[in-house]
Design an enzyme around this catalytic site. Structure first.
Site, mmCIF file in Angstrom:
data_model
loop_
_atom_site.group_PDB
_atom_site.id
_atom_site.type_symbol
_atom_site.label_atom_id
_atom_site.label_comp_id
_atom_site.label_asym_id
_atom_site.label_seq_id
_atom_site.Cartn_x
_atom_site.Cartn_y
_atom_site.Cartn_z
ATOM 1 N N HIS A 136 -5.740 3.609 -7.786
ATOM 2 C CA HIS A 136 -4.309 3.843 -7.576
ATOM 3 C C HIS A 136 -3.571 3.305 -8.815
ATOM 4 O O HIS A 136 -4.041 2.359 -9.443
ATOM 5 C CB HIS A 136 -3.906 3.066 -6.325
ATOM 6 C CG HIS A 136 -2.535 3.319 -5.795
ATOM 7 N ND1 HIS A 136 -1.407 2.741 -6.338
ATOM 8 C CD2 HIS A 136 -2.102 4.065 -4.753
ATOM 9 C CE1 HIS A 136 -0.346 3.119 -5.642
ATOM 10 N NE2 HIS A 136 -0.741 3.925 -4.680
ATOM 11 N N ASP A 213 -9.038 -4.047 -4.221
ATOM 12 C CA ASP A 213 -7.833 -3.417 -3.686
ATOM 13 C C ASP A 213 -8.203 -2.899 -2.300
ATOM 14 O O ASP A 213 -8.927 -1.910 -2.171
ATOM 15 C CB ASP A 213 -7.409 -2.275 -4.627
ATOM 16 C CG ASP A 213 -6.272 -1.435 -4.050
ATOM 17 O OD1 ASP A 213 -5.945 -1.596 -2.851
ATOM 18 O OD2 ASP A 213 -5.728 -0.589 -4.789
ATOM 19 N N GLN A 216 -6.333 0.540 1.335
ATOM 20 C CA GLN A 216 -6.829 1.584 2.248
ATOM 21 C C GLN A 216 -7.930 1.083 3.158
ATOM 22 O O GLN A 216 -8.209 1.690 4.195
ATOM 23 C CB GLN A 216 -7.354 2.792 1.453
ATOM 24 C CG GLN A 216 -6.299 3.594 0.742
ATOM 25 C CD GLN A 216 -5.305 4.258 1.685
ATOM 26 O OE1 GLN A 216 -5.641 4.623 2.805
ATOM 27 N NE2 GLN A 216 -4.082 4.396 1.239
ATOM 28 N N LYS A 239 0.569 -0.541 5.654
ATOM 29 C CA LYS A 239 -0.509 0.436 5.862
ATOM 30 C C LYS A 239 -1.406 0.051 7.033
ATOM 31 O O LYS A 239 -2.344 0.750 7.364
ATOM 32 C CB LYS A 239 -1.335 0.591 4.581
ATOM 33 C CG LYS A 239 -0.537 1.300 3.484
ATOM 34 C CD LYS A 239 -1.378 1.633 2.282
ATOM 35 C CE LYS A 239 -0.498 2.342 1.251
ATOM 36 N NZ LYS A 239 -1.208 2.652 0.015
ATOM 37 N N CYS A 375 -0.371 8.949 -6.472
ATOM 38 C CA CYS A 375 -0.375 7.749 -7.333
ATOM 39 C C CYS A 375 -1.728 7.521 -7.976
ATOM 40 O O CYS A 375 -2.165 6.368 -8.149
ATOM 41 C CB CYS A 375 0.049 6.497 -6.565
ATOM 42 S SG CYS A 375 1.697 6.590 -5.899
HETATM 43 C C1 PLP Z 1 -0.968 2.286 -1.127
HETATM 44 C C2 PLP Z 1 -1.981 1.800 -2.076
HETATM 45 C C3 PLP Z 1 -1.665 0.831 -3.034
HETATM 46 C C4 PLP Z 1 -0.280 0.284 -3.212
HETATM 47 O O1 PLP Z 1 0.194 -0.331 -2.065
HETATM 48 P P1 PLP Z 1 1.721 -0.764 -1.962
HETATM 49 O O2 PLP Z 1 1.877 -1.098 -0.519
HETATM 50 O O3 PLP Z 1 2.540 0.410 -2.379
HETATM 51 O O4 PLP Z 1 1.910 -1.937 -2.847
HETATM 52 C C5 PLP Z 1 -2.669 0.392 -3.851
HETATM 53 N N1 PLP Z 1 -3.912 0.863 -3.757
HETATM 54 C C6 PLP Z 1 -4.258 1.787 -2.847
HETATM 55 C C7 PLP Z 1 -5.679 2.246 -2.775
HETATM 56 C C8 PLP Z 1 -3.301 2.294 -1.985
HETATM 57 O O5 PLP Z 1 -3.637 3.230 -1.097
#
Ligand code: PLP
Length: 417
Positions: A136, A213, A216, A239, A375
């Site tokens: 992302h 990260d 997800q 999320k 993104c």
């Molecule tokens: C949504 C997302 C982000 C960013 O998250 P934010 O809540 O916008 O800070 C980063 N990495 C992944 C894989 C995402 O799906």
């Protein structure tokens, strides 16, 4: 707190499970353009159960006061809620200590925090960070911002044509100058679930720490930071059925100790009156300013909600739903899938219908999907497309909704013939 809502006993998929929790999410009963809302944009943000909304409303109605700053009753009650939330998050990812749980605004801020502070403390000109082709933007741009200060080198692990990390290529990327590997656990575009446990072991064999990260991953798979042995991990509240504007950075205490503050922390610490004398430097060193203490309560309530249903149950439901959706969508003539869709995410294009047109027309039918580059523009370049349509699922989605998506696409496709 009022309005405690208990999730029903989990039921097997295909039985009463499907739709069992829909009533907990008030927004799901609204209509869009005269159709019942079918919300399939959960990869971007999830809807909130009433218990989360109620917990936050209740805090504003009955408790509100700034945390960590007052001797008065409300401030202490708000502080207790805030710190109880930190403990809930610690338990949720099985961190050793609440000192390792830093509240941020979300995954993006968490990664920026690490890039800035790790970059300052642990990286010099010519040092390397490894990313992957499926990151992302929030795990790409912070490293480029760091490059403006320190001439670090960004290396990128490629993906295979079926949308998985090329682990042999990854192995080759490690050098004596590699300082960090930063990668996503689950692709928000391809639905790939990366074998992060093995990858972390590979990196550690090269003495390289790993940032995960988990934006997800957190809503879909159980995460245990001690078992994974990751050095940092980031996720977002919004999320995982929690409020927006709140997120988490987990860091091993030894690492967080080594890193300098990110935002004006020193000054903040000097001014705060710590009534609770047990406060240590961590994690507050990274929490300058008044935190969103109501959102932390909301996030904790969301994690309690998810835990009550059981992440294993949620994962089982979502994976069954994802396979069902892949199967049903395969009927659509000319459909192309991107990625393996291991979990909860399906990216596709239909013939030469532009992704934006498809998304806009589905919206007219009350079906919310994501369109565009998600993104992840470098990944789009790798896939050779400008964008895709993405359906992403949550615990409340049903096969009926998948059927409506497929019927909607078939109907739209006729308009283009
Ligand atoms: C949504 C997302 C982000 C960013 O998250 P934010 O809540 O916008 O800070 C980063 N990495 C992944 C894989 C995402 O799906």
């Amino acid at each position: 707190m009022s309005n405690t809502q208990t999730a029903a006993e989990p039921l097997p998929f295909g039985g009463g499970w499907e739709g069992a929790f829909r009533a907990d999410f008030p927004i799901l009963s609204r209509t869009v353009h005269g159709h019942p809302l079918i919300y399939l944009d959960n990869g971007a943000t999830t809807q909130k159960p009433r218990c989360v909304i109620d917990a936050m409303t209740d805090e504003y109605l009955n408790v509100n006061a700034n945390v960590h700053r007052g001797v008065h009753y409300l401030s202490q009650q708000a502080t207790d809620l805030h710190e109880a939330a930190r403990e809930t998050i610690r338990r949720f990812i099985n961190a050793r200590s609440t000192a390792e749980i830093v509240f941020t605004r979300g995954t993006t801020e968490s990664i920026n925090l690490v890039a800035a502070t790790f970059g300052q403390a642990c990286m010099q000109d010519g040092d390397e960070v490894i990313l992957t082709a499926m990151e992302h933007h929030s795990n790409i741009v912070p490293w480029q911002l760091l490059q403006a200060r320190t001439r670090i080198i960004i290396k990128v692990c490629p993906i295979t044509d079926d949308g998985r990390l090329d682990l042999e290529a990854l192995q080759q990327l490690f050098t004596p100058r590699t300082r960090l590997l930063s990668l996503t656990a689950v692709s928000n575009v391809l639905g790939t679930v990366n074998p992060i446990r093995d990858i972390i072991r590979m990196a550690h064999a090269h003495d390289v720490p790993v940032l995960i990260d988990a934006a997800q991953a957190a809503p879909h798979l159980p995460l245990d930071v001690q078992d994974l042995d990751c050095d940092f991990l980031a996720f977002s509240g919004h999320k995982i059925y929690g409020p927006t504007g709140i997120g988490v950075l987990y860091g091993k205490e030894a690492w967080l100790d080594r890193l300098p503050p990110y935002m004006g922390g020193g000054e903040m610490i000097g001014k705060v009156t710590f009534e609770h004398t047990t406060f240590n430097e961590l994690p507050y060193k990274f929490e300058a300013g008044t935190p969103d203490y109501v959102a932390t309560t909301g996030l904790a309530r969301a994690l309690d909600y998810v835990t009550a249903i059981g992440l294993d149950n949620i994962q089982q439901h979502e994976q069954a739903l994802t396979s069902y959706a892949r199967e049903q969508l395969s009927q659509v003539p000319g459909i192309r899938f991107f990625g393996p869709s291991d979990d909860a995410v399906i990216s596709f294009l239909v013939g030469d219908i532009h992704h934006l047109d498809l998304g806009t027309l589905l919206d007219q039918l009350g079906i919310a999907v994501r369109t565009g580059h998600h993104c992840a523009e470098p990944l789009m370049h790798r896939l050779g497309v400008e964008g895709t349509v993405r359906a992403s699922f949550a615990l409340y989605n049903t096969r009926e909704e998948v059927d409506a998506l497929v019927a909607g696409i078939l109907r739209i496709q006729k308009m283009f013939r």
